[in-house]
Each structure stands twice: as structure tokens, then as C-alpha cells.
Design an enzyme around this catalytic site. Structure first.
Site, mmCIF file in Angstrom:
data_model
loop_
_atom_site.group_PDB
_atom_site.id
_atom_site.type_symbol
_atom_site.label_atom_id
_atom_site.label_comp_id
_atom_site.label_asym_id
_atom_site.label_seq_id
_atom_site.Cartn_x
_atom_site.Cartn_y
_atom_site.Cartn_z
ATOM 1 N N LYS A 1 9.300 -6.962 6.451
ATOM 2 C CA LYS A 1 9.344 -5.707 5.708
ATOM 3 C C LYS A 1 10.704 -5.048 5.902
ATOM 4 O O LYS A 1 11.369 -5.288 6.906
ATOM 5 C CB LYS A 1 8.272 -4.750 6.250
ATOM 6 N N GLU B 1 -1.100 -10.707 5.462
ATOM 7 C CA GLU B 1 -1.761 -11.275 6.639
ATOM 8 C C GLU B 1 -3.163 -10.724 6.847
ATOM 9 O O GLU B 1 -4.005 -11.398 7.444
ATOM 10 C CB GLU B 1 -0.908 -11.009 7.891
ATOM 11 N N ARG C 1 -5.651 -10.193 4.812
ATOM 12 C CA ARG C 1 -6.711 -10.977 4.151
ATOM 13 C C ARG C 1 -6.930 -12.300 4.878
ATOM 14 O O ARG C 1 -8.010 -12.867 4.811
ATOM 15 C CB ARG C 1 -6.359 -11.164 2.668
HETATM 16 N N1 BES Z 1 -0.489 -3.605 6.073
HETATM 17 C C1 BES Z 1 0.044 -3.825 4.785
HETATM 18 C C2 BES Z 1 -0.471 -2.843 3.739
HETATM 19 C C3 BES Z 1 -0.169 -1.388 3.938
HETATM 20 C C4 BES Z 1 0.828 -0.781 3.207
HETATM 21 C C5 BES Z 1 -0.925 -0.605 4.771
HETATM 22 C C6 BES Z 1 1.085 0.566 3.362
HETATM 23 C C7 BES Z 1 -0.670 0.737 4.933
HETATM 24 C C8 BES Z 1 0.333 1.328 4.225
HETATM 25 C C9 BES Z 1 -0.311 -5.233 4.323
HETATM 26 O O1 BES Z 1 -0.440 -6.190 5.321
HETATM 27 C C10 BES Z 1 0.798 -5.699 3.445
HETATM 28 O O2 BES Z 1 1.885 -5.854 3.929
HETATM 29 N N2 BES Z 1 0.489 -5.928 2.172
HETATM 30 C C11 BES Z 1 1.443 -6.388 1.242
HETATM 31 C C12 BES Z 1 0.790 -7.472 0.416
HETATM 32 C C13 BES Z 1 1.746 -8.216 -0.481
HETATM 33 C C14 BES Z 1 2.695 -9.032 0.350
HETATM 34 C C15 BES Z 1 0.941 -9.094 -1.397
HETATM 35 C C16 BES Z 1 1.834 -5.210 0.364
HETATM 36 O O3 BES Z 1 0.982 -4.405 0.041
HETATM 37 O O4 BES Z 1 3.001 -5.101 0.043
HETATM 38 ZN ZN ZN Z 2 -0.899 -5.498 7.166
HETATM 39 MN MN MN Z 3 1.415 -7.119 5.795
#
Ligand code: BES
Ligand code: ZN
Ligand code: MN
Length: 499
Positions: free
Chosen positions: A279, A351, A353
Site C-alpha cells: 500500500k 488478503e 478474503r
Molecule cells: N484492509 C483492506 C481494506 C480496508 C480499506 C479496510 C480501508 C479499512 C479501510 C483490505 O485488505 C484491502 O486492502 N483491500 C483492497 C482490495 C483490492 C486489492 C482488491 C482494497 O480495498 O483496495
Molecule cells: Zn486488509
Molecule cells: Mn489488504
């Protein structure tokens, strides 16, 4: 904070402050407010007449009694229009009032049963909302702050009623409200802790301590047992981290049957850096809260153990960090989940899911009759719903409806999202059974459709709480930082299922 109930006349009650209310649009004080007004020689009426007290929701007026009654301060809290009153508004108004009085160095306060007799609010549920509002509203996370606090603490709150017949109900309400609020604050503590203080091992220890205190069965699966069970998806996420993963299991037995009536699953990513699909650094610290689903499930179990409904509940929290390293999972890797289904990794940042796929596999294997999972799963759900409501996805309308009403009761709003078959198309993989991301569009839904594959035929609901786990400001019963969502919804659901 001690929360008590007393019979008697609120105007004669000895406390630093007493709290009465006023509804918007009224011309004169009524009931207890009128009695206090009389004792104050009409001070409240005068303020109403001058338009200083309007009764708008969360309007708080502090009047000094100057010796006219035992309490030094009289507080008039606005509850909005009487015909629009709800339990949720009572909870919020009490929270706002407690925070203000704390700043004014009040230690000991008393209140009438706010809203009682209006909008179907009984003495019992009013007391519950008051206890929740007070305990949730003054919550603060100060574990790592060594400098002294800017204000003292509220020490005592008494709900006062002149009606003896209402005392038992008020006491029950206070007790239930305390259990629910303390569970919520426990989840908040876990979510507020940074990842160096809340590792998978720390989460397991917390669950073990709660189990000990409240008489729950506790178990934890270590890496070797995960390997034996074939939890390749969870292990895949964990392989980049130095912290050993934990698969936390809590079991509540409230009925004689051998069935698992409901399984509660919570995402326990104690830090989500994204892994190799890393990220951006800005805001990455928010991802200490990526175990909020797991924290909510563990905390809800502590409340369930105290409220003792006649139902069996299994809680499962797959817990691990998601970090990049030489041993980390990579895009294009293929994992085999506990169910046997293979997964092509498109992004190591999807991750949640993956670990839930194995928790769903475990719950199905155990024969759970209903499954509810809670996860900070997708940024897409946060984009769609903001911090106002949680997204619900599922394969069983009856269960979805029950969860939505459990949420309404808790003041934790939930909005159902669509699960049309066509969305599954986006998760198709050429090299494995399924991909772990379905692209940018409808990201919250394709994530839910991924989970649906692992829930199989069991009635299942997925709650995506991304963005609801943390609040950026004080608002009603919420304070800055972790919210403890959806602990009270989960407990309400289990209580409703037990009926
Ligand atoms: N933990 C994140 C989602 C999240 C985002 C939680 C903001 C709380 C606040 C999750 O693991 C994630 O990184 N999701 C990605 C999925 C994508 C790679 C398909 C996302 O939402 O960008
Ligand atoms: Zn996450
Ligand atoms: Mn994530």
C-alpha cells in the site's frame, strides 16, 4: 464508572449535576423537567421563553442551581422532536451530556430515565441506552499516554425514578447496557492498540483471558495444525510475517444440543501493509485496525457469555499480519484453501478474503448452521457507504433481515448490497478455480462473491465494516479512534436467534 438506579424525586437528589430533558417545539417544561423548573423558580421556563433552550437534539444547557436544590447543576438536554425520538437518540444525547459534564469537573451525576414512555421506550431499554451512552461516550484509550489527562473522570451515574415499579426494569437495563458497552470498549481497546501491541499472539491471549473470566471454551490452532487442516489460504497470507499466525476459536454453549447454531467469523489482520502488493505509505497506519472484525467477534463472545442466551455460538478468528518479505506471497502465486478450491493471487492486498476462506471452510466442516462474518474487507465498501453504515451481503434474506434489525436496535446501521450472479464473472481465473480480486468495479461485491464460494449452502451473511472501525471525530456515542462496530449488533443478533 459506577451506574446505579435509585427511587425518589430527582429534584431532591444529591449529585454534582442532575439531567432532565426538553423536546423541540414545546412551549413549557413537562413532567420531571417541570418539577425541576419549579424548584428553580422558573429558570428553565424563562430560558425556553427567551429561545435559549429550544430542545434541539443534543442541545445541552447547564444551569447553576445556586442552592435552590441539592444538586449544584441542572442540565437540560434537548431530545429533538418528541415524535421523532428513538433509543439511538437517547444513547447519543447521554453520551454528549456525559462528555460535557466531565469537562466541567462533574464526578457524580443523576438523570431521569430519558425518553421513557415515549416512542415505545420502556424503563428498561431507556436505562440500557443511558448506560451504553455514558460508558461508550466517555471512553478514552490512554494506555500509552503517560502525561496526565486534561479532565477528571465521571465516577457515578444514577438513573432516578419516582416509580418503584420501574426499578427492577431500570436495573436490568443498566446491567445489560453495561455488559454491551464494556464489550464494545474491549473491542475498541484491541483496535486502538498499534500492531506492535496487538499481534496475532496478543489477540489469542486476549481471547484466552476472556474465556477464562467468562467461562468460554478456548482453543488456538498453530501453524502446524493449520498445515494439517490444509489452510493454505491463511498460511499463504501469513508466510511473509515473522509473527506466527493464530487461528483463534471460542465456543459458547448455551443449549444442550450438539449443534453449532451460529458461527461468528472475524477478520484478524493485525497489520495490513498490503504485502508485496504494498500500500502507499500515507495512511498505512490505519491498517492497524484491520483486525476490527476479529476484535468485534471476540468482544461479542464476552458479552454473550455474560448474558447467557440458550444457543450455541462458535467464534473463529484467523489472525495474521500481511507483510512483504523474502518469504511473502506473490502476485500470480496459487494457493489451495481448506475447502480444496484453488485461488490465483492477483493482489496480495486482497488478503482478508483469503484468511476468511479458510475460516469459512472450518465453520462448514464443523457443521455450523448459520455463519456471519465481519471484516474490514474492502476500500470499495468504504467508498460506497462512507462511515455511516456497514454493507451486508449474503445468500439468505431471512438472516440478512435479522442482522439489519439487530443493527438498527444497536444504532449500528447496516445496508444490504446486491449479490447478482453476474458479478461472479469477474472472479473467474484461467489458471485456478477463482481469482482473489475481481477488478476495480463493484469491489465490495466481488469480494463478497468470493467469500460466497466458501460459504457454500450454509445460510451466511458477510458484513463489510471497512471505514466503520475507526471514527475521525466524536459523534454521539462514538469517540475519536476505534468504534467497536459491530459488537452490539452481533450480540443482539445472537439474543434474537436464541428466542
Ligand atoms: N484492509 C483492506 C481494506 C480496508 C480499506 C479496510 C480501508 C479499512 C479501510 C483490505 O485488505 C484491502 O486492502 N483491500 C483492497 C482490495 C483490492 C486489492 C482488491 C482494497 O480495498 O483496495
Ligand atoms: Zn486488509
Ligand atoms: Mn489488504
Amino acid at each position: 464508572m459506577e451506574i446505579k438506579v435509585a427511587t425518589g424525586d430527582i429534584t431532591r437528589f444529591e449529585a454534582d449535576a442532575i439531567v432532565v430533558n426538553f423536546f423541540e417545539g414545546r412551549e413549557h417544561p413537562e413532567g420531571d423537567t417541570a418539577a425541576v423548573d419549579k424548584a428553580l423558580d422558573g429558570a428553565i421556563s424563562q430560558l425556553i421563553g427567551r429561545g435559549e433552550i429550544k430542545g434541539k437534539l443534543n442541545e445541552i444547557t447547564v444551569i447553576h442551581s445556586l442552592g435552590k436544590l441539592p444538586a449544584a447543576k441542572v442540565v437540560v438536554v434537548g431530545l429533538g422532536k418528541q415524535e421523532e425520538l428513538s433509543l439511538n437518540k437517547v444513547r447519543g444525547a447521554v453520551a454528549e451530556t456525559c462528555r460535557l459534564l466531565r469537562k466541567k469537573s462533574v464526578r457524580n451525576m443523576a438523570t431521569v430515565a430519558q425518553g421513557e414512555g415515549i416512542a415505545g421506550i420502556s424503563a428498561e431499554v431507556s436505562a440500557q441506552a443511558i448506560a451504553e451512552g455514558a460508558l461508550l461516550g466517555v471512553y478514552a484509550f490512554r494506555r500509552h499516554v503517560t502525561r496526565p489527562a486534561e479532565h477528571g473522570e465521571l465516577e457515578q451515574l444514577t438513573v432516578v425514578s419516582a416509580d418503584r415499579d420501574k426499578i427492577a426494569g431500570l436495573e436490568q437495563g443498566c446491567q445489560k447496557g453495561r455488559i454491551l458497552a464494556e464489550a464494545t470498549n474491549l473491542a475498541r481497546d484491541m483496535v486502538n492498540e498499534p500492531a506492535n501491541y496487538m499481534t496475532p499472539g496478543d489477540m489469542a491471549e486476549m481471547a484466552s483471558r476472556l474465556a477464562e473470566t467468562h467461562g468460554l471454551e478456548f482453543n488456538v490452532l498453530e501453524r502446524e495444525q493449520m498445515q494439517e487442516l490444509g489452510m493454505g489460504a491463511l498460511l499463504g497470507v501469513a508466510q511473509g510475517s515473522q509473527q506466527p499466525p493464530k487461528f483463534i476459536i471460542l465456543n459458547y454453549k448455551g443449549s444442550d444440543s450438539k449443534e453449532i447454531d451460529v458461527a461468528l467469523l472475524g477478520k484478524g489482520i493485525t497489520f495490513d501493509s498490503g504485502g508485496i502488493s504494498i500500500k502507499p505509505s500515507e495512511g498505512m497506519g490505519e491498517m492497524k485496525g484491520d483486525m476490527a472484525g476479529g476484535a468485534a467477534v471476540i468482544a461479542a463472545m464476552s458479552a454473550i457469555a455474560q448474558l447467557k442466551p440458550r444457543i450455541n455460538v462458535l467464534a473463529l478468528v484467523p489472525a495474521t499480519e500481511n507483510l512483504p518479505s523474502g518469504s511473502a506471497l506473490k502476485p500470480a502465486d496459487i494457493l489451495t484453501s481448506m475447502s480444496g478450491k484453488t485461488i490465483e493471487i492477483i493482489s496480495t492486498d486482497a488478503e482478508g478474503r483469503l484468511i476468511l476462506a479458510d475460516a469459512l471452510g472450518y465453520a462448514s466442516k464443523q457443521g455450523a448452521r448459520l455463519i456471519v462474518d465481519v471484516a474490514t474487507l474492502t476500500g470499495a465498501c468504504r467508498v460506497a457507504l462512507g462511515d455511516i453504515c456497514t454493507g451486508a451481503f449474503g445468500n439468505n434474506q431471512e438472516l440478512i433481515d435479522k442482522i439489519i434489525s439487530a443493527g438498527t436496535e444497536a444504532g449500528e446501521r447496516i445496508w444490504q448490497m446486491p449479490m447478482y450472479e453476474e458479478y461472479k464473472e469477474q472472479n473467474k481465473s484461467d489458471v485456478a478455480d477463482i481469482k482473489n480480486t475481481g477488478g476495480r468495479y463493484a469491489g465490495a461485491i466481488t469480494a463478497a462473491q468470493f467469500l460466497a464460494e466458501f460459504a457454500g449452502d450454509t445460510p451466511w451473511v458477510h458484513l463489510d465494516i471497512a471505514g466503520k472501525e475507526m471514527s475521525d471525530k466524536e459523534r454521539n456515542h462514538l469517540v475519536k479512534g476505534a468504534t467497536g462496530v459491530p459488537v452490539r449488533t452481533l450480540v443482539n443478533l445472537v439474543l434474537a436467534l436464541a428466542k
